[in-house]
Enzyme design. Structure first.
Site, mmCIF file in Angstrom:
data_model
loop_
_atom_site.group_PDB
_atom_site.id
_atom_site.type_symbol
_atom_site.label_atom_id
_atom_site.label_comp_id
_atom_site.label_asym_id
_atom_site.label_seq_id
_atom_site.Cartn_x
_atom_site.Cartn_y
_atom_site.Cartn_z
ATOM 1 N N GLU A 1 0.731 -1.228 -0.026
ATOM 2 C CA GLU A 1 0.168 0.007 0.041
ATOM 3 C C GLU A 1 0.837 1.307 -0.112
ATOM 4 O OE1 GLU A 1 -3.856 0.606 0.423
ATOM 5 O OE2 GLU A 1 -3.213 -0.854 -0.938
ATOM 6 N N HIS B 1 14.389 12.909 14.175
ATOM 7 C CA HIS B 1 13.507 13.890 14.957
ATOM 8 C C HIS B 1 12.117 13.476 14.789
ATOM 9 C CE1 HIS B 1 12.191 18.036 16.303
ATOM 10 N NE2 HIS B 1 11.051 17.172 16.127
HETATM 11 O O1 2HA Z 1 9.628 19.701 17.025
HETATM 12 O O2 2HA Z 1 7.867 18.500 18.357
HETATM 13 O O3 2HA Z 1 7.921 19.732 21.221
HETATM 14 C C1 2HA Z 1 9.101 20.515 18.085
HETATM 15 C C2 2HA Z 1 7.983 19.538 18.709
HETATM 16 C C3 2HA Z 1 7.387 20.041 20.024
HETATM 17 ZN ZN ZN Z 2 9.192 17.675 16.916
#
Ligand code: 2HA
Ligand code: ZN
Length: 272
Positions: free
Chosen positions: A170, A211
């Site tokens: 998918e 991140h």
């Molecule tokens: O990127 O995700 O804290 C910063 C966040 C909020």
């Molecule tokens: Zn963040």
């Protein structure tokens, strides 16, 4: 007597999305943020736009959003609390007529401010809206497997996209344009915001190495669906990455068959 904005469909759906994101483990503590570009009819039955509570700082000008309304989650606000206390965790803003300031009209009841990633959000709205007039939502989260994948996979957009597509059938259907990837940068800065905005010219999905992930869409459902599909692909990648018996997965020939069957437009270089 106006209805209460906290009972509006926008705020109820925002709370429901935040709850789902929290329960999926994508938004620990205050990690992540959501913003929605609103239409006048989402706001004016509830809010008198001349009643400004206070101004919030805006590091970058957005003249194209003069007079437009946004809701955004607040800096430092815990995702697990958004649906229970939207008036504290969320703010409704109107961008000033010169595009240089933002007026708080509702929310952030403890004196708070919107997400530290506001430049990325407004930049993403600007670029996605230019691609699709129905665009409305920007959603940022820290999904565990997607972040884990950036620890062990090259940060190359074509290779990262292809690996996700190879994980489950998918993926290529849901995001045939691929995913953007930015190398690690300090978060919450105008620099990462502007670099991200550029990526949103081409992609609805942007991965920030080490991140998290930001997705966009015409609705909360569409944005959410992109996030969970990327995270599903990354989850499978993490489970099989070290398995000596792993297969080659969905190879280019198989992906081409899916692309043909679903009439997908695939950019040059992604399947050759
Ligand atoms: O990127 O995700 O804290 C910063 C966040 C909020
Ligand atoms: Zn963040």
């Amino acid at each position: 007597m106006k209805f209460d904005f906290k009972d509006s469909p926008v705020i109820r759906e925002l709370g429901a999305s935040a709850d789902n994101m929290y329960r999926l483990g994508w938004n620990e503590r205050n990690g992540g943020n959501i913003s929605i570009l609103l239409d006048d009819e989402d706001v004016l039955p509830y809010i008198d736009p001349t009643k400004i509570i206070r101004d919030l700082p805006l590091a970058v000008e957005f003249p194209q959003f003069a007079g437009r309304y946004f809701v955004a989650t607040g800096t430092g606000k815990y995702f697990k609390n958004i649906s229970r206390n939207p008036e504290n965790c969320v703010g409704l803003i109107r961008i000033s007529d010169d595009g240089k300031r933002s007026h708080l009209l509702w929310g952030f009841s403890d004196g708070g401010c919107y997400t530290s990633e506001i430049v990325m959000h407004l930049g993403a709205h600007k670029e996605r809206l230019a691609q699709n007039p129905d665009h409305r939502v920007v959603m940022h989260a820290h999904p565990t497997n997607t972040i884990s994948m950036t620890h062990i996979h090259k940060w190359d957009e074509i290779e990262f996209t292809r690996t996700l597509w190879q994980m489950c059938t998918e993926c290529i259907v849901i995001f045939p344009e691929g995913v953007g990837v930015l190398p690690w940068m300090v978060s919450s800065s105008p620099e990462i915001g502007l670099a991200s905005a550029e990526k949103f010219r081409e992609y609805r999905i942007l991965i920030w190495a080490l991140h998290g992930c930001t997705v966009t869409g015409t609705s909360l459902d569409e944005a959410f669906g992109l996030m969970e599909t990327v995270e599903k692909g990354a989850d499978i990648f993490i489970r099989i990455a070290k398995n000596p018996n792993r297969s080659t997965g969905i190879d280019s020939n198989m992906l081409k068959q899916v692309a043909q069957a679903f009439n997908l437009t695939i950019k040059k270089g992604y399947l050759d």
